[in-house]
Design an enzyme around this catalytic site. Structure first.
Site, PDB file in Angstrom:
ATOM      1  N   ASN A  62      47.647  22.646  36.775  1.00 47.74           N
ATOM      2  CA  ASN A  62      48.086  22.698  35.246  1.00 47.74           C
ATOM      3  C   ASN A  62      46.886  21.576  35.582  1.00 47.74           C
ATOM      4  O   ASN A  62      47.002  20.735  36.363  1.00 47.74           O
ATOM      5  CB  ASN A  62      49.562  21.699  35.245  1.00 47.74           C
ATOM      6  CG  ASN A  62      49.150  21.049  33.983  1.00 47.74           C
ATOM      7  OD1 ASN A  62      48.951  21.309  33.467  1.00 47.74           O
ATOM      8  ND2 ASN A  62      50.382  19.959  34.038  1.00 47.74           N
ATOM      9  N   GLY A  63      46.166  21.433  34.644  1.00 47.18           N
ATOM     10  CA  GLY A  63      44.971  20.717  34.843  1.00 47.18           C
ATOM     11  C   GLY A  63      43.402  21.523  34.061  1.00 47.18           C
ATOM     12  O   GLY A  63      43.385  22.160  33.629  1.00 47.18           O
ATOM     13  N   TYR A  86      53.168  15.544  22.128  1.00 46.51           N
ATOM     14  CA  TYR A  86      53.376  16.707  21.770  1.00 46.51           C
ATOM     15  C   TYR A  86      53.653  17.125  22.845  1.00 46.51           C
ATOM     16  O   TYR A  86      54.570  18.302  22.530  1.00 46.51           O
ATOM     17  CB  TYR A  86      52.360  16.963  21.317  1.00 46.51           C
ATOM     18  CG  TYR A  86      52.775  18.525  20.066  1.00 46.51           C
ATOM     19  CD1 TYR A  86      52.583  19.308  19.853  1.00 46.51           C
ATOM     20  CD2 TYR A  86      51.631  19.059  21.333  1.00 46.51           C
ATOM     21  CE1 TYR A  86      52.979  20.191  19.663  1.00 46.51           C
ATOM     22  CE2 TYR A  86      50.992  20.711  20.403  1.00 46.51           C
ATOM     23  CZ  TYR A  86      52.205  21.575  20.297  1.00 46.51           C
ATOM     24  OH  TYR A  86      52.434  22.547  19.658  1.00 46.51           O
ATOM     25  N   GLY A 128      52.837  27.251  28.242  1.00 50.28           N
ATOM     26  CA  GLY A 128      52.470  28.570  28.284  1.00 50.28           C
ATOM     27  C   GLY A 128      52.867  29.481  27.740  1.00 50.28           C
ATOM     28  O   GLY A 128      53.803  29.981  29.093  1.00 50.28           O
ATOM     29  N   CYS A 151      49.242  23.518  31.102  1.00 52.28           N
ATOM     30  CA  CYS A 151      50.043  24.964  31.587  1.00 52.28           C
ATOM     31  C   CYS A 151      50.977  24.175  32.061  1.00 52.28           C
ATOM     32  O   CYS A 151      51.502  22.878  32.520  1.00 52.28           O
ATOM     33  CB  CYS A 151      49.396  25.439  32.585  1.00 52.28           C
ATOM     34  SG  CYS A 151      47.622  26.945  32.271  1.00 52.28           S
ATOM     35  N   CYS A 178      48.412  11.120  30.170  1.00 52.58           N
ATOM     36  CA  CYS A 178      47.655  11.657  29.296  1.00 52.58           C
ATOM     37  C   CYS A 178      49.319  10.939  28.116  1.00 52.58           C
ATOM     38  O   CYS A 178      50.305  11.771  28.602  1.00 52.58           O
ATOM     39  CB  CYS A 178      47.299  12.980  29.031  1.00 52.58           C
ATOM     40  SG  CYS A 178      47.867  13.842  27.652  1.00 52.58           S
ATOM     41  N   ASP A 212      53.591  14.769  14.433  1.00 55.53           N
ATOM     42  CA  ASP A 212      53.870  14.641  15.820  1.00 55.53           C
ATOM     43  C   ASP A 212      52.077  13.904  15.551  1.00 55.53           C
ATOM     44  O   ASP A 212      51.676  13.067  16.609  1.00 55.53           O
ATOM     45  CB  ASP A 212      53.713  14.975  17.193  1.00 55.53           C
ATOM     46  CG  ASP A 212      53.519  16.370  16.621  1.00 55.53           C
ATOM     47  OD1 ASP A 212      52.173  16.703  17.319  1.00 55.53           O
ATOM     48  OD2 ASP A 212      54.242  17.495  16.702  1.00 55.53           O
ATOM     49  N   CYS A 270      45.918   7.959  30.240  1.00 54.52           N
ATOM     50  CA  CYS A 270      44.637   8.116  29.371  1.00 54.52           C
ATOM     51  C   CYS A 270      44.915   8.689  27.851  1.00 54.52           C
ATOM     52  O   CYS A 270      45.955   9.256  27.319  1.00 54.52           O
ATOM     53  CB  CYS A 270      44.690   9.702  29.904  1.00 54.52           C
ATOM     54  SG  CYS A 270      43.136  10.575  29.168  1.00 54.52           S
ATOM     55  N   CYS A 273      38.855  16.811  24.443  1.00 54.95           N
ATOM     56  CA  CYS A 273      39.893  16.534  26.318  1.00 54.95           C
ATOM     57  C   CYS A 273      38.993  17.399  26.361  1.00 54.95           C
ATOM     58  O   CYS A 273      38.434  18.792  26.433  1.00 54.95           O
ATOM     59  CB  CYS A 273      41.138  16.887  25.616  1.00 54.95           C
ATOM     60  SG  CYS A 273      41.897  16.858  27.109  1.00 54.95           S
ATOM     61  N   SER A 282      58.596  19.098  17.575  1.00 50.07           N
ATOM     62  CA  SER A 282      57.909  18.229  18.307  1.00 50.07           C
ATOM     63  C   SER A 282      58.353  16.942  17.458  1.00 50.07           C
ATOM     64  O   SER A 282      57.596  15.497  18.237  1.00 50.07           O
ATOM     65  CB  SER A 282      56.304  18.325  19.513  1.00 50.07           C
ATOM     66  OG  SER A 282      55.750  18.707  18.504  1.00 50.07           O
TER      67      SER A 282
END
Length: 471
Positions: free
Chosen positions: A112-113, A251, A38, A12, A245, A357, A442, A393, A294
């Site tokens: 976001n997350g 990406y 998003g 997001c 991340c 990617d 991460c 994930c 990407s």
């Protein structure tokens, strides 16, 4: 069996503007720059000092907002969101911003997350009498804040201490705005100066649109408060880590964004160079072709390192939306060709290095290899500019089980045969670390070592231990 999902979904995106001219219009432009994060819903909430007005809907930003909608969003500050459904469905009640109204005033939030202990928190809150309208993690944040004690800042601190997982979120009241990032910094968040006001964004690319000046990243565990008194900063915990991340570089983020001082384009280009250095010989191919969009930076680095021509062997149709209905396998294959086509004069008779990617479920790669074969490519050597994705994930990406991941199910040799490629190579984990400046990130989807505790059940019902190994 291959799944029909063709590509990993983006994160997001959040954007906020404080004390700026026409903040709703700025938010619209900022969210437009973040639209790649998003496409299932969008919304903007605006505050004028007395009230918060919110407009939102399902679909792309241009589908949700008409000129008159933006004219109605009057005020001095706003927050906005573009969404894809990770936790919770894509229903309107899950589209953000979410607004809570009480006798103490109104609070709007965008997030976001993903909160990994969301289920336990939801059950606890429901047992206390909290009522949820939707199913998104973001509503849990609102309930925790509303149920806290003390000032709003104290409530935010207490709420953040209850959350495990990845979160960058913005909070708007009638007069103030807050920007918060999780203690591990898994999801990005940046501050920018816009005239006499301030902007906050998931990515710095949004600042370019409005000529805002990037100031700095919000730090892990930091709460930034914007008020009439100015900008104040504090931390909700001393237990902080820098674990952005790595997929943001690979990406999710736009190539013109900057994360932790590193250009996303430069990092991707370096992954291509490092991938090329793994080749035992240079004369095995004629051209390099990147998968739009990407992967183009990585393909550029790969071709420069080996001295091979970087050709436009795949053409992306810019006018195909994400809502194309594909009820049968034949129509799904046709849908891929509508979005991506092979440039036959370029690839026919050539030994092609196809650079992508990442490889998640394998469906996209298999279909692209097939497209190039049909266009007459003599050989196709698939090169992935990131490591093998072997673990799900739980931090806001739509890969929640190992059986969704091709590399978790098949060996590299078996996977190569299933994809129809002549050879397959991945960038090792150490290569990605090097490209990202050898910083701590991460890498859970590549290593299976998670940054935070995990809760609930994983594949086949096995428990995800709260003491899961940390990265």
């Amino acid at each position: 069996m291959w799944t029909d999902d063709v590509k990993i979904k983006e994160e997001c995106g959040v954007f906020g503007a404080y004390r700026t001219e026409e903040p709703a219009m700025l938010a619209y432009f900022g969210l437009h720059a973040l639209q790649h994060r998003g496409q299932e819903g969008a919304g903007i909430a605006c505050a004028d000092g007395e009230q918060i007005i919110c407009r939102k809907g399902c679909g792309l930003l241009t589908d949700v907002f008409r000129p008159q909608d933006l004219e109605e969003l009057q005020g001095h500050s706003c927050i906005g969101h573009v969404r894809y459904a990770t936790a919770g469905g894509g229903e309107l009640e899950n589209v953000q911003p979410l607004v809570a109204r009480s006798h103490m005033g109104s609070v709007a939030v965008v997030h976001n997350g993903q909160i990994v202990n969301a289920r336990a928190l939801r059950e606890e809150l429901e047992s206390r009498g909290s009522i949820f309208r939707g199913t998104s993690d973001s509503e849990i944040i609102l309930h925790l804040i509303q149920g806290g004690k003390g000032s709003l800042l104290e409530k935010i601190k207490a709420a953040c201490l209850r959350l495990d997982g990845a979160f960058s979120f913005l909070i708007l009241t009638e007069k103030n705005m807050y920007a918060i990032r999780d203690k591990n910094g898994i999801r990005p968040l940046s501050l920018g100066r816009c005239g006499d006001g301030w902007c906050v964004s998931s990515e710095t690319c949004a600042f370019h649109v409005m000529n805002a000046e990037f100031v700095r990243d919000v730090l892990p565990g930091e709460i930034v408060k914007f008020s009439a008194a100015g900008v104040e900063s504090c931390f909700y915990t001393e237990d902080r880590n820098d674990c952005l991340c790595a997929m943001e570089y690979v990406y999710f983020s736009r190539p013109d964004s900057t994360l932790e001082g590193l250009s996303v384009h430069a990092v991707r280009k370096e992954t291509g160079r490092l991938l090329a250095r793994l080749e035992p010989r240079r004369d095995f191919a004629d051209i390099v072709v990147g998968v739009p969009d990407s992967s183009l930076s990585a393909a550029m680095g790969y071709s420069e390192e080996l001295g091979l021509p970087n050709e436009m062997g795949l053409i992306k149709n810019r006018y195909i939306g994400r809502t194309f209905i594909q009820p049968t396998q034949k129509l799904r294959d046709t849908g891929v060709k509508m979005k991506l086509s092979a440039n036959q004069p370029v690839v026919k008779g050539k030994r092609v290095v196809l650079v992508d990617d990442s490889l998640v479920r394998g469906t996209t790669s298999r279909r692209i290899v097939q497209l190039l074969r049909e266009a007459g490519a003599a050989e196709i050597h698939l090169r992935i500019a990131s490591p093998e994705m072997i673990a799900p994930c739980f931090y806001g990406v739509d890969t929640s089980t190992r059986r969704e991941l091709a590399s978790a199910r098949f060996s590299a040799g078996d996977l190569c045969r299933r994809l129809g490629a002549d050879s397959l190579r991945f960038l090792p984990v150490e290569g990605l670390r090097t490209a990202c400046g050898s910083r701590k990130h991460c890498l859970a989807c590549f290593t299976g070592r998670y940054v935070t505790p995990l809760y609930g059940e994983g594949d086949s019902g096995e428990a995800l231990s709260p003491s899961a190994e940390k990265a």
